[in-house]
Write a protein that holds these residues in place. Structure first.
Motif, short mmCIF file in Angstrom:
data_model
loop_
_atom_site.label_atom_id
_atom_site.label_comp_id
_atom_site.label_asym_id
_atom_site.label_seq_id
_atom_site.Cartn_x
_atom_site.Cartn_y
_atom_site.Cartn_z
N ARG A 1 3.13 -4.95 -51.50
CA ARG A 1 3.70 -5.88 -50.54
C ARG A 1 4.25 -5.23 -49.27
O ARG A 1 5.02 -5.82 -48.53
CB ARG A 1 4.77 -6.75 -51.20
CG ARG A 1 6.20 -6.22 -51.21
CD ARG A 1 7.17 -7.34 -51.50
NE ARG A 1 6.78 -8.07 -52.72
CZ ARG A 1 7.43 -9.11 -53.19
NH1 ARG A 1 8.48 -9.58 -52.53
NH2 ARG A 1 7.04 -9.72 -54.29
N CYS B 1 -2.55 -0.63 -46.17
CA CYS B 1 -1.98 -1.31 -45.02
C CYS B 1 -2.53 -0.70 -43.73
O CYS B 1 -2.43 0.50 -43.50
CB CYS B 1 -0.46 -1.20 -45.03
SG CYS B 1 0.27 -1.96 -43.57
N CYS C 1 2.52 -4.37 -46.73
CA CYS C 1 1.70 -4.62 -45.56
C CYS C 1 2.31 -5.67 -44.64
O CYS C 1 2.38 -5.49 -43.43
CB CYS C 1 0.31 -5.05 -46.01
SG CYS C 1 -0.84 -5.02 -44.65
N GLN C 2 2.78 -6.75 -45.22
CA GLN C 2 3.35 -7.81 -44.37
C GLN C 2 4.58 -7.29 -43.64
O GLN C 2 4.77 -7.53 -42.45
CB GLN C 2 3.70 -9.04 -45.21
CG GLN C 2 4.12 -10.24 -44.37
CD GLN C 2 3.08 -10.58 -43.30
OE1 GLN C 2 1.90 -10.73 -43.59
NE2 GLN C 2 3.51 -10.65 -42.04
N THR D 1 3.58 -5.03 -40.85
CA THR D 1 3.04 -5.82 -39.75
C THR D 1 4.17 -6.48 -38.96
O THR D 1 4.15 -6.53 -37.73
CB THR D 1 2.07 -6.88 -40.28
OG1 THR D 1 1.09 -6.23 -41.07
CG2 THR D 1 1.38 -7.61 -39.14
N ASP D 2 5.18 -6.96 -39.67
CA ASP D 2 6.33 -7.58 -38.99
C ASP D 2 6.99 -6.59 -38.05
O ASP D 2 7.35 -6.95 -36.92
CB ASP D 2 7.37 -8.05 -40.02
CG ASP D 2 6.89 -9.29 -40.77
OD1 ASP D 2 5.87 -9.88 -40.35
OD2 ASP D 2 7.52 -9.65 -41.78
N CYS E 1 -4.08 -6.33 -40.38
CA CYS E 1 -3.80 -6.80 -41.73
C CYS E 1 -4.09 -8.27 -41.96
O CYS E 1 -4.07 -8.75 -43.07
CB CYS E 1 -2.35 -6.50 -42.11
SG CYS E 1 -2.11 -4.76 -42.50
N ASP E 2 -4.31 -9.02 -40.88
CA ASP E 2 -4.51 -10.45 -41.03
C ASP E 2 -5.90 -10.81 -41.55
O ASP E 2 -6.10 -11.88 -42.11
CB ASP E 2 -4.27 -11.16 -39.69
CG ASP E 2 -2.82 -11.07 -39.29
OD1 ASP E 2 -2.01 -10.69 -40.17
OD2 ASP E 2 -2.48 -11.38 -38.15
#
Lengths: 138, 138
Positions: A76, B122, A78-79, A82-83, B113-114
DNA sequence: CTTGAACCTCTAGCCACTAGAGAAACTACA
DNA sequence: TGTAGTTTCTCTAGTGGCTAGAGGTTCAAG
């Protein structure tokens, strides 16, 4: 094994900066020789390259700390990563916006004195003294 | 006569900052009351407005010092003042340029990542770790 | 005359390094 | 093995442009 000077040459990060990153906890403390000098392995080099690249992109030390945290917990991450990147992006965009309005203003100010009869007082100095001469807010 | 607080309200420059400008020689030391408090006149207010405006435009304290010097010697000051403004402009433009290339890079990284299958690792972290994934130099 | 806001000086902290001192440890060559 | 010269060590202090806080004094209104 790399000395701190080797690392510095390979990454273009100055030696005191490398020690500073260690102090800040971005780099883990490496092994030492008997004479107390730092010796890095490939992982240390990689980590420093990561930091350098992120700094070049304007990430703060704090943001980089978080990214490194995330690297250690690949699930988890990655999100979250990215944020962080997106928030960095929006900061960069805000800076660009502001600089563009400064650019306009400076162009206007700098041009003031080149004209013919305008500059019996210096237009640059007058513009800075009197905000009313500005076209934009800033 | 204005107190330092009055000046602060009128110019939106914080009180410690005003004192700092005085210490740096941007503001000349104002009169004092018997009880040692600063009292400014209109000229002081004007000067501070000038400084504030120049700082908002990104001029360094040093550049502002020079501009103030020039104000005191109105002969031939105009070209010199214009030079300072132009050099400030080129700094601003250089910053914009750099930030735009960072922006591009960050857009690319953040989008990684989207997608669908890309991100088993990642992409943000991978991009930061491996400079070869960059399209541009920075 | 009293209260409370504003002011004073001084020191220390912020970020992300950078510079320098003085001492110890490496490395290359004779 | 000796030694010269480079590199590294730790520690402190400085950069720019403020900002925050301590502890004390002065001002202005009622």
């Amino acid at each position: 094994m790399f000395s701190i000077g080797d690392l510095s040459k390979r990454t273009a990060v100055k030696i005191p900066t490398i020690r500073y990153y260690e102090e800040m906890g971005l780099l883990s403390a490496p092994e030492r020789t008997e004479g107390n000098q730092r010796r890095y392995d490939a992982a240390g080099l990689e980590r420093l390259s990561f930091i350098k690249h992120a700094r070049d992109l304007g990430f703060s030390i704090e943001a980089i700390s978080e990214l490194i945290e995330l690297q250690c917990h690949p699930d988890r991450s990655c999100q979250a990563a990215t944020d962080i990147a997106i928030s960095q992006l929006s900061e960069v965009r805000a800076k660009i916006k502001r600089l563009r309005s400064l650019e306009k203003e400076l162009v206007r100010i700098s041009k003031g004195c080149d004209g013919d009869g305008v500059s019996e007082d210096c237009y640059v100095l007058a513009s800075l003294a009197d905000h009313k001469l500005c076209n934009h807010e800033h």
